[in-house]
Enzyme design. Structure first.
Site, PDB file in Angstrom:
ATOM      1  N   PRO A   2     -42.199 -92.674 -14.618  1.00 41.18           N
ATOM      2  CA  PRO A   2     -42.883 -91.760 -15.530  1.00 41.18           C
ATOM      3  C   PRO A   2     -44.166 -92.385 -16.081  1.00 41.18           C
ATOM      4  O   PRO A   2     -44.230 -93.584 -16.329  1.00 41.18           O
ATOM      5  CB  PRO A   2     -41.841 -91.548 -16.636  1.00 41.18           C
ATOM      6  CG  PRO A   2     -40.533 -91.841 -15.984  1.00 41.18           C
ATOM      7  CD  PRO A   2     -40.812 -92.933 -15.004  1.00 41.18           C
ATOM      8  N   GLU A   3     -45.178 -91.541 -16.263  1.00 44.29           N
ATOM      9  CA  GLU A   3     -46.460 -92.024 -16.768  1.00 44.29           C
ATOM     10  C   GLU A   3     -46.575 -91.765 -18.259  1.00 44.29           C
ATOM     11  O   GLU A   3     -45.659 -91.216 -18.884  1.00 44.29           O
ATOM     12  CB  GLU A   3     -47.583 -91.379 -15.972  1.00 44.29           C
ATOM     13  CG  GLU A   3     -47.372 -91.603 -14.477  1.00 44.29           C
ATOM     14  CD  GLU A   3     -48.610 -91.384 -13.632  1.00 44.29           C
ATOM     15  OE1 GLU A   3     -49.735 -91.544 -14.137  1.00 44.29           O
ATOM     16  OE2 GLU A   3     -48.450 -91.071 -12.439  1.00 44.29           O
TER      17      GLU A   3
END
Length: 265
Positions: A2-3
Site C-alpha cells: 500500500p502507498e
C-alpha cells in the site's frame, strides 16, 4: 505494498472506529508483546508518516504510548462492530483492539511494536518529508534537497527510497514520472523542476486519498497513464508502453513509461 494514500485512508478508518474510545481488551499476537495488556487505555488518534501507522494511546496512569505498525506487502487493518464476526482469518491476526462497541484487527502486519510516543522519532525520524503530511516551505525544500542530493541516481530508485520522500510507491512512481514527462529509469538530474515534480506527486496522492482510487487521467475507463500498462498504447501518443525494474538489489520494483513521451536521456 500500500502507498501513502492507502495508508492514510487506513488511519482515517481506525480513527472513525477507535479515536476517543477506551480499550476494553487487547491481544497482541507477536512474541515481543505477547503479555502486553492495554485494556483501559484511551485511543487518541492514528497518525501516519509515509507508509507507517502510529496509533497513539494514553494509559490510565497517564503514560503516552504509540502502537507502530506497518502493512508491508500484505497487511491490513479491518474493523467490525462488537458481536459481529471478526474480520479476516484468526490465524492472520497480529493485533486485536476492542472497545465496548468496535473491534479492530490488524491482519498480516509486517511490523508491530510499542514505544513511548515521545520516541516516535526513533522509528520515523530517518524518513523524508511525508507527501501527505505538512508541506511548508521548509518541508518542500527538504524533500527537494534529498531528491537532488545524488543527481546521477536512477530517478525511480530515489522516489521509492522513503528516506528521500515518504509515501511514493510503484503507482505514484509511474504516474508522477509520466505526468512530468521524465523517464523513471533515467537519472534524477533529468527532472527540470524537482519542486514542481514533488508538488504534482503530492496532489496525486491527495486526490487518491479523497476518491479512494488512482484516477490520474480523469477517465474512469482508463484511470492511469502508465502503471501496469506494459505494451498497451500510450493514452497520449499511442506508442506501446515499456516496463523495467528500479530499486536496490533484492528490492527491485517494476515501473512503466512511454518511450515517446518519456524518452531516456
Amino acid at each position: 505494498m500500500p502507498e501513502g494514500d492507502a495508508v492514510r485512508r487506513t488511519a482515517d478508518r481506525l480513527d472513525r472506529a477507535l479515536a476517543g474510545q477506551v480499550l476494553t481488551s487487547t491481544d497482541f499476537r507477536v512474541p515481543q508483546l505477547a503479555t502486553t495488556d492495554l485494556a483501559g487505555a484511551t485511543v487518541e488518534r492514528t497518525a501516519t508518516h509515509g507508509k507507517h501507522l502510529l496509533t497513539r494511546l494514553t494509559t490510565p496512569a497517564g503514560e503516552r504510548l504509540t502502537l507502530h505498525t506497518h502493512l508491508k506487502m500484505e497487511g491490513s487493518w479491518r474493523t467490525a462492530a462488537v458481536g459481529e464476526r471478526r474480520p479476516g482469518p484468526a490465524a492472520d491476526a497480529r493485533v486485536v483492539l476492542e472497545t465496548d462497541r468496535v473491534v479492530a484487527v490488524g491482519l498480516r502486519l509486517g511490523l508491530v511494536e510499542l514505544l513511548a510516543t515521545a520516541d516516535e522519532h526513533t522509528v520515523v525520524g530517518h524518513l523524508g518529508p511525508d507527501l501527505l503530511g505538512p508541506w511548508s516551505g521548509d518541508d518542500r525544500a527538504e524533500a527537494v534537497a534529498r531528491l537532488v542530493a545524488r543527481p546521477d541516481r536512477v530517478l525511480g530508485e530515489a522516489l521509492l527510497d522513503q528516506t528521500v520522500v515518504a509515501g511514493i510507491g510503484t503507482i505514484w512512481l509511474a504516474e508522477s514520472c509520466f505526468v512530468a514527462g521524465v523517464c523513471p529509469v533515467g537519472p534524477v538530474s533529468a527532472v527540470r523542476d524537482p519542486g514542481r515534480f514533488l508538488d504534482r506527486a503530492r496532489q496525486m496522492l491527495q486526490s487518491a486519498m479523497r476518491t479512494g482510487r488512482p484516477l490520474t487521467t480523469g477517465d474512469r475507463r482508463n484511470p492511469v497513464w502508465a502503471y501496469r500498462r506494459h505494451r498497451q498504447p500510450c493514452l497520449r501518443c499511442r506508442t506501446p508502453l515499456e516496463a523495467g525494474t528500479v530499486g536496490e538489489p533484492g528490492r527491485e520494483r517494476t515501473t512503466y513509461w512511454c518511450p515517446h513521451c518519456q524518452p531516456r536521456p
